[in-house]
Design a protein around this motif. Structure first.
Motif, PDB file in Angstrom:
ATOM      1  N   ASP A 185     -11.235 -24.423  -5.342  1.00 26.11           N
ATOM      2  CA  ASP A 185     -10.581 -23.795  -4.361  1.00 26.11           C
ATOM      3  C   ASP A 185     -10.898 -24.412  -2.911  1.00 26.11           C
ATOM      4  O   ASP A 185     -10.080 -24.149  -1.937  1.00 26.11           O
ATOM      5  CB  ASP A 185     -10.672 -22.125  -4.222  1.00 26.11           C
ATOM      6  CG  ASP A 185     -12.472 -22.164  -4.124  1.00 26.11           C
ATOM      7  OD1 ASP A 185     -12.968 -22.968  -3.723  1.00 26.11           O
ATOM      8  OD2 ASP A 185     -12.719 -21.047  -4.839  1.00 26.11           O
ATOM      9  N   GLU A 189     -10.604 -19.421  -0.546  1.00 28.55           N
ATOM     10  CA  GLU A 189     -10.954 -18.336  -1.619  1.00 28.55           C
ATOM     11  C   GLU A 189      -9.936 -17.301  -1.075  1.00 28.55           C
ATOM     12  O   GLU A 189      -9.060 -16.737  -2.235  1.00 28.55           O
ATOM     13  CB  GLU A 189     -12.299 -17.383  -1.277  1.00 28.55           C
ATOM     14  CG  GLU A 189     -13.424 -18.237  -1.786  1.00 28.55           C
ATOM     15  CD  GLU A 189     -13.832 -19.220  -0.516  1.00 28.55           C
ATOM     16  OE1 GLU A 189     -13.489 -19.082   0.405  1.00 28.55           O
ATOM     17  OE2 GLU A 189     -15.026 -19.760  -0.729  1.00 28.55           O
ATOM     18  N   LYS A 192      -6.365 -18.447  -2.580  1.00 25.47           N
ATOM     19  CA  LYS A 192      -6.600 -18.373  -4.022  1.00 25.47           C
ATOM     20  C   LYS A 192      -6.307 -17.028  -4.296  1.00 25.47           C
ATOM     21  O   LYS A 192      -5.577 -16.779  -5.429  1.00 25.47           O
ATOM     22  CB  LYS A 192      -7.597 -19.000  -4.642  1.00 25.47           C
ATOM     23  CG  LYS A 192      -7.927 -19.155  -6.198  1.00 25.47           C
ATOM     24  CD  LYS A 192      -8.962 -20.028  -6.441  1.00 25.47           C
ATOM     25  CE  LYS A 192      -9.013 -20.235  -8.041  1.00 25.47           C
ATOM     26  NZ  LYS A 192     -10.124 -21.201  -8.539  1.00 25.47           N
ATOM     27  N   HIS A 193      -7.265 -16.103  -3.794  1.00 28.87           N
ATOM     28  CA  HIS A 193      -6.916 -14.689  -4.038  1.00 28.87           C
ATOM     29  C   HIS A 193      -5.476 -14.291  -4.042  1.00 28.87           C
ATOM     30  O   HIS A 193      -4.992 -13.421  -5.191  1.00 28.87           O
ATOM     31  CB  HIS A 193      -7.870 -13.938  -3.454  1.00 28.87           C
ATOM     32  CG  HIS A 193      -7.764 -12.454  -3.383  1.00 28.87           C
ATOM     33  ND1 HIS A 193      -8.111 -11.693  -4.436  1.00 28.87           N
ATOM     34  CD2 HIS A 193      -6.984 -11.446  -2.413  1.00 28.87           C
ATOM     35  CE1 HIS A 193      -7.869 -10.319  -4.437  1.00 28.87           C
ATOM     36  NE2 HIS A 193      -7.226 -10.231  -3.253  1.00 28.87           N
ATOM     37  N   LYS A 197      -2.916 -13.016  -7.075  1.00 24.49           N
ATOM     38  CA  LYS A 197      -2.371 -11.248  -6.942  1.00 24.49           C
ATOM     39  C   LYS A 197      -1.124 -11.484  -6.882  1.00 24.49           C
ATOM     40  O   LYS A 197      -0.370 -10.623  -7.722  1.00 24.49           O
ATOM     41  CB  LYS A 197      -2.665 -10.931  -5.202  1.00 24.49           C
ATOM     42  CG  LYS A 197      -2.793  -9.279  -5.322  1.00 24.49           C
ATOM     43  CD  LYS A 197      -3.231  -8.849  -3.994  1.00 24.49           C
ATOM     44  CE  LYS A 197      -3.407  -7.294  -4.071  1.00 24.49           C
ATOM     45  NZ  LYS A 197      -4.108  -6.793  -5.016  1.00 24.49           N
ATOM     46  N   GLY A 228     -12.180 -12.862  -8.936  1.00 26.82           N
ATOM     47  CA  GLY A 228     -12.653 -11.969  -7.928  1.00 26.82           C
ATOM     48  C   GLY A 228     -14.325 -11.701  -7.853  1.00 26.82           C
ATOM     49  O   GLY A 228     -14.790 -11.549  -6.813  1.00 26.82           O
ATOM     50  N   GLU A 313     -12.427  -8.028  -5.827  1.00 26.79           N
ATOM     51  CA  GLU A 313     -11.243  -8.091  -5.491  1.00 26.79           C
ATOM     52  C   GLU A 313     -10.712  -7.008  -4.264  1.00 26.79           C
ATOM     53  O   GLU A 313      -9.803  -7.372  -3.533  1.00 26.79           O
ATOM     54  CB  GLU A 313     -10.292  -7.763  -6.724  1.00 26.79           C
ATOM     55  CG  GLU A 313      -8.732  -7.771  -6.266  1.00 26.79           C
ATOM     56  CD  GLU A 313      -7.899  -7.995  -7.591  1.00 26.79           C
ATOM     57  OE1 GLU A 313      -6.805  -7.981  -7.510  1.00 26.79           O
ATOM     58  OE2 GLU A 313      -8.569  -7.507  -8.684  1.00 26.79           O
ATOM     59  N   MET A 316     -11.697  -8.795  -1.092  1.00 27.06           N
ATOM     60  CA  MET A 316     -10.853  -9.831  -0.785  1.00 27.06           C
ATOM     61  C   MET A 316      -9.365  -9.235  -0.364  1.00 27.06           C
ATOM     62  O   MET A 316      -8.652  -9.888   0.659  1.00 27.06           O
ATOM     63  CB  MET A 316     -10.528 -10.721  -1.953  1.00 27.06           C
ATOM     64  CG  MET A 316     -11.644 -11.719  -2.602  1.00 27.06           C
ATOM     65  SD  MET A 316     -12.513 -12.686  -1.231  1.00 27.06           S
ATOM     66  CE  MET A 316     -11.065 -14.154  -1.484  1.00 27.06           C
ATOM     67  N   ASP A 317      -9.034  -8.171  -0.862  1.00 24.13           N
ATOM     68  CA  ASP A 317      -7.945  -7.461  -0.139  1.00 24.13           C
ATOM     69  C   ASP A 317      -8.220  -6.953   0.935  1.00 24.13           C
ATOM     70  O   ASP A 317      -7.112  -6.836   2.061  1.00 24.13           O
ATOM     71  CB  ASP A 317      -7.700  -6.123  -1.091  1.00 24.13           C
ATOM     72  CG  ASP A 317      -6.846  -6.843  -2.628  1.00 24.13           C
ATOM     73  OD1 ASP A 317      -6.410  -7.820  -2.296  1.00 24.13           O
ATOM     74  OD2 ASP A 317      -6.710  -5.973  -3.491  1.00 24.13           O
TER      75      ASP A 317
END
Length: 407
Positions: A185, A189, A192-193, A197, A228, A313, A316-317
């Motif tokens: 990555d 990050e 990539k997340h 998703k 995640g 996760e 990251m959201d």
């Protein structure tokens, strides 16, 4: 090359080109050491009027490939400007079928460079069905390339198209999902997340059996969660910065609310009320200070809440929304500062105006010219990224992309 100088100069470009065509018509068809024609450079630099002239004089240039067999249409797709694609395809619609040495078509070019408008335009073309799942010499489809470069918006657009095969396998026996999971990555990050998703959403929406997601390197839905779980050091550091900034903004704006400009009435029926409450600038101060306070507090709570949860996760959201709210809080705090000063300087009008101009210049530029700034930033970032073989992106676009995927 002469034409590079012309295209990068200002002023009468078309007039210069017409004079060259009259006096030295052979120059219009000349090729450089990379076998590129003037039309190649015009397409790469987005010179719409020059392209029109060159096509009028020599339509065959639209079919001319360089030393990598890239035609002007490929460079226009890489550039990402839809108007260039339209003007090149209108007289030569069959050029859409041409590929370069790596067997990549225009959708490959647009997808791997993250050009949303170009991808959306290409998907509406009648020839789209022959492009969406076309594999290059490495077996990569446009979806593979978009996923590999973490262009989450492109992945989202492609996976929403029912014609796109989200389980296509390249020559490394990898799906687009496996490509993302196996790639380094480079500190990206969040990108990539969001890409993962978008892919997860497409699998869930199409009701694919989880067993079908597993490829020869044994990737599955569980692997998405493991990505995640790693957390991402850069994102954690960013969260700490956002938390500190949001707390400081909340502290400053809270203090400003109770030490308001002009003070309070000390006696009489209106005791305790703000002295300048009837001033328009004071009302603007109260509103912007409140926006800054609530936005920063919400951002701080989101970071705290998401960091305390076991699900990485979820963290990251939440981070993109916290970034967006902190950005709003910073701008609102600047406006609160300006309006607060103006209300107490209104007797000295010129000084109040100077303060407003200085304080509002940066926020106004950011909001009014934000689309231009983002376009320039993305172009420069993608250029640097291609030179350094890494992926870069604008972090302030994350919140919009994540909101789009959740909605």
């Amino acid at each position: 090359m002469l034409f590079l100088f012309i295209f990068n100069s200002y002023g009468m470009k078309t007039d210069i080109m017409r004079k060259i065509h009259i006096r030295k018509p052979k120059l219009i068809k000349m090729q450089d050491e990379k076998q590129r024609t003037p039309l190649h450079y015009a397409a790469a630099l987005g010179e719409y009027e020059i392209i029109k002239l060159l096509l009028e004089w020599d339509i065959s240039a639209a079919y001319q490939g360089d030393d990598n067999q890239q035609i002007p249409l490929h460079l226009a797709a890489e550039n990402g400007q839809v108007n260039l694609l339209k003007i090149l395809l209108d007289p030569c619609p069959d050029t859409i079928e041409l590929m370069d040495n790596e067997q990549q078509n225009i959708l490959h070019f647009a997808a791997k460079n993250g050009n949303i408008d170009a991808v959306s335009f290409i998907l509406k073309l009648p020839e789209m069905e022959d492009l969406v799942n076309a594999a290059d010499m490495n077996g990569n489809t446009p979806l593979h390339l978009a996923a590999k470069n973490f262009h989450s918006s492109i992945v989202y657009i492609l996976t929403r198209n029912s014609k796109v095969d989200i389980r296509a396998i390249n020559k490394s026996n990898e799906t687009a999902l496996a490509v993302v999971q196996s790639s380094d990555d480079h500190g990206m990050e969040l990108q990539k997340h969001l890409t993962l998703k978008a892919l997860k959403r497409s699998y869930a929406k199409r009701a694919v059996n989880p067993k079908d997601v597993v490829d020869n390197v044994q990737f599955s839905y569980d692997e998405v969660e493991k990505v995640g779980e790693r957390g991402g050091k850069k994102s954690r550091e960013m969260a700490q910065i956002i938390s500190v900034m949001a707390t400081l903004i909340a502290t400053f704006t809270f203090t400003a609310a109770f030490t308001i400009p002009g003070g309070f009435i000390s006696d009489g029926p209106d005791e305790g009320m703000a002295i300048l409450i009837k001033k328009s600038a004071f009302k603007a101060f109260v509103i912007t200070d409140t926006i800054a306070m609530t936005s920063s507090m919400t951002a701080a709570v989101m970071v705290f809440w998401s960091s305390s949860r076991r699900s990485s996760e979820s963290f990251m959201d939440s981070l993109p929304f916290a970034i967006g709210l902190t950005w709003i809080a910073l701008v609102a705090m600047a406006l609160a500062f300006v309006t607060g000063l103006f209300v107490v300087l209104s007797k000295n009008l010129w000084l109040g105006i100077v303060v407003c101009v200085i304080g509002c210049a940066a926020p106004a530029m950011l909001y009014i010219f934000a689309p231009l700034f983002l376009l320039v930033f993305d172009r420069l970032s993608s250029t640097r990224a291609r030179r350094r073989n890494i992926v870069e992106d604008n972090p302030f676009l994350f919140v919009f992309r994540l909101a789009k995927m959740i909605s």
